[in-house]
Design an enzyme around this catalytic site. Structure first.
Site, PDB file in Angstrom:
ATOM      1  N   LYS A  59       1.268  -1.311  -0.181  1.00  0.00           N
ATOM      2  CA  LYS A  59      -0.503  -0.414  -0.232  1.00  0.00           C
ATOM      3  C   LYS A  59       1.465   1.419  -0.003  1.00  0.00           C
ATOM      4  O   LYS A  59       0.730   1.674  -0.827  1.00  0.00           O
ATOM      5  CB  LYS A  59      -0.988   0.031   1.152  1.00  0.00           C
ATOM      6  CG  LYS A  59      -1.707  -1.032   0.761  1.00  0.00           C
ATOM      7  CD  LYS A  59      -2.579  -1.450   2.312  1.00  0.00           C
ATOM      8  CE  LYS A  59      -3.854  -2.781   2.306  1.00  0.00           C
ATOM      9  NZ  LYS A  59      -4.537  -2.344   3.662  1.00  0.00           N
ATOM     10  N   GLN A 103      -5.221  -1.510   9.091  1.00  0.00           N
ATOM     11  CA  GLN A 103      -4.655  -2.926   8.524  1.00  0.00           C
ATOM     12  C   GLN A 103      -5.243  -3.524  10.141  1.00  0.00           C
ATOM     13  O   GLN A 103      -5.207  -4.100  10.976  1.00  0.00           O
ATOM     14  CB  GLN A 103      -3.150  -3.216   8.233  1.00  0.00           C
ATOM     15  CG  GLN A 103      -3.540  -4.794   7.385  1.00  0.00           C
ATOM     16  CD  GLN A 103      -3.745  -4.477   6.778  1.00  0.00           C
ATOM     17  OE1 GLN A 103      -3.756  -3.211   5.784  1.00  0.00           O
ATOM     18  NE2 GLN A 103      -3.877  -5.589   5.937  1.00  0.00           N
ATOM     19  N   ASP A 126     -11.027   2.841   3.742  1.00  0.00           N
ATOM     20  CA  ASP A 126     -11.721   1.533   3.649  1.00  0.00           C
ATOM     21  C   ASP A 126     -12.808   1.165   3.612  1.00  0.00           C
ATOM     22  O   ASP A 126     -13.317   0.361   3.383  1.00  0.00           O
ATOM     23  CB  ASP A 126     -11.134   0.527   4.838  1.00  0.00           C
ATOM     24  CG  ASP A 126      -9.875  -0.096   4.939  1.00  0.00           C
ATOM     25  OD1 ASP A 126      -9.753  -0.749   3.566  1.00  0.00           O
ATOM     26  OD2 ASP A 126      -9.116   0.067   5.497  1.00  0.00           O
TER      27      ASP A 126
HETATM   28  N1  GUN Z   1      -6.949  -6.527   5.560  1.00  0.00           N
HETATM   29  C1  GUN Z   1      -7.093  -7.937   4.833  1.00  0.00           C
HETATM   30  N2  GUN Z   1      -8.269  -6.687   3.903  1.00  0.00           N
HETATM   31  C2  GUN Z   1      -8.376  -5.704   4.662  1.00  0.00           C
HETATM   32  C3  GUN Z   1      -8.384  -3.909   4.079  1.00  0.00           C
HETATM   33  O1  GUN Z   1      -9.111  -3.934   2.927  1.00  0.00           O
HETATM   34  N3  GUN Z   1      -8.503  -3.071   4.837  1.00  0.00           N
HETATM   35  C4  GUN Z   1      -7.469  -3.883   6.084  1.00  0.00           C
HETATM   36  N4  GUN Z   1      -8.028  -2.165   6.639  1.00  0.00           N
HETATM   37  N5  GUN Z   1      -7.167  -4.147   6.481  1.00  0.00           N
HETATM   38  C5  GUN Z   1      -7.971  -5.521   5.534  1.00  0.00           C
END
Ligand code: GUN
Length: 288
Positions: A59, A103, A126
């Site tokens: 990311k 995350q 998100d």
């Molecule tokens: N963990 C797995 N997928 C995601 C996501 O799309 N966003 C976040 N913040 N954590 C994740």
């Protein structure tokens, strides 16, 4: 004439994500010229879950590629819930920050729901905050979760009409299954949500013109469960005993039946990250 003319075309998420990131890159230049600053994404990781570390690194790398600002906040696994909520409150109040992503999963002593609720909805890249979730279900123009948005962009790249088609979503998570079902419904697909308790799953998946697999069960979907010519989107990211990445879809058998199919890796995964960049731009613009 192609020898294996009945093989599916590969839906290349890596290539498409590069297109999306280039769109964002151009937009970052325009936004900086217009507003005198770049969008800024802040990513928080708690602890040392190896998979999460890879996702977070990707990311931040993607943000750098697009030219936007990013911050990575790494907190120890034993950080208190209160301390994490305090960091989020600081970022909510920080005008230089446009997007906040924590995350998941979080260590057990931290209540994920509390954390999600704590992020300012206008910085919730998100799209997990209840205010964005309700917006999605009420048909408002709001932040859409990254993986479902990536799935839709992949579908659009096939230039197949979605309206009137039967879409079967296998999986009902808040992150993928439920929102992607709503996005398909918004495009006038007839949507079925199947899950781990669905009786005779194959008879349901065989109805699918579009199949989205997001259950986290390696190789659950096999070729004999498909309608010939189906579009197959594999959201699963599972690890085999040997440490190899595999999806919820048995690629070899499904590729013989489908018209389009996403690989794992290189399908939905890169699209999730690309759509995160899009969401950050969106939050930046909404905050101007
Ligand atoms: N963990 C797995 N997928 C995601 C996501 O799309 N966003 C976040 N913040 N954590 C994740």
């Amino acid at each position: 004439m192609r020898w294996m003319s009945n093989m599916a075309e590969i839906l290349d998420g890596k290539a498409l994500s590069a297109v999306v990131k280039d769109e964002v890159r151009s937009e970052v230049i325009e936004l900086e010229a217009k507003y005198g600053r770049k969008p800024c994404l802040c990513v928080i990781i708690v602890g040392e879950n190896p998979a999460s570390q890879v996702y977070v690194r990707n990311k931040v790398k993607a943000a750098a590629y697009t030219g936007m600002e990013s911050r990575l906040i790494e907190l120890p696994a034993d950080v208190s819930e209160a301390a994490l909520l305090e960091r989020i409150a600081e970022l909510n109040a920080d005008d230089a920050v446009d997007g906040i992503l924590v995350q998941l999963p979080l260590p057990k002593h931290i209540d994920e729901e509390k954390v999600i609720y704590a992020i300012a909805p206008e910085k919730d890249v998100d799209g997990f905050h209840p205010s964005n979730v309700s917006g999605l279900w009420l048909g408002k123009d709001c932040i859409v979760p990254c993986t479902p948005a990536g799935v839709m962009r992949l579908l659009d790249s096939t230039e197949t009409e979605i309206c009137g088609k039967t879409a079967v979503v296998v999986g009902r998570s808040n992150i993928v299954g439920k929102p992607v079902a709503k996005l398909l419904l918004d495009r006038n697909a007839t949507v079925v949500i199947a899950h781990s308790r669905t009786a005779d799953l194959a008879s349901v998946t065989r109805q699918a013109d579009i199949l989205v697999a997001a259950v986290g069960r390696p190789g659950l979907i096999t070729g004999e469960m498909l309608k010939p010519g189906a579009i197959v989107i594999d959201v699963g990211i599972n690890r085999t005993a040997e440490g190899k990445l595999c999806g919820d879809v048995d690629f070899a058998s499904c590729a013989e039946k489908a018209s389009w199919i996403t690989p794992v890796p290189g399908g939905v995964g890169p699209m999730t990250i690309a759509m995160l960049m899009k969401n950050t731009i969106r939050c930046f613009k909404a905050r101007q």
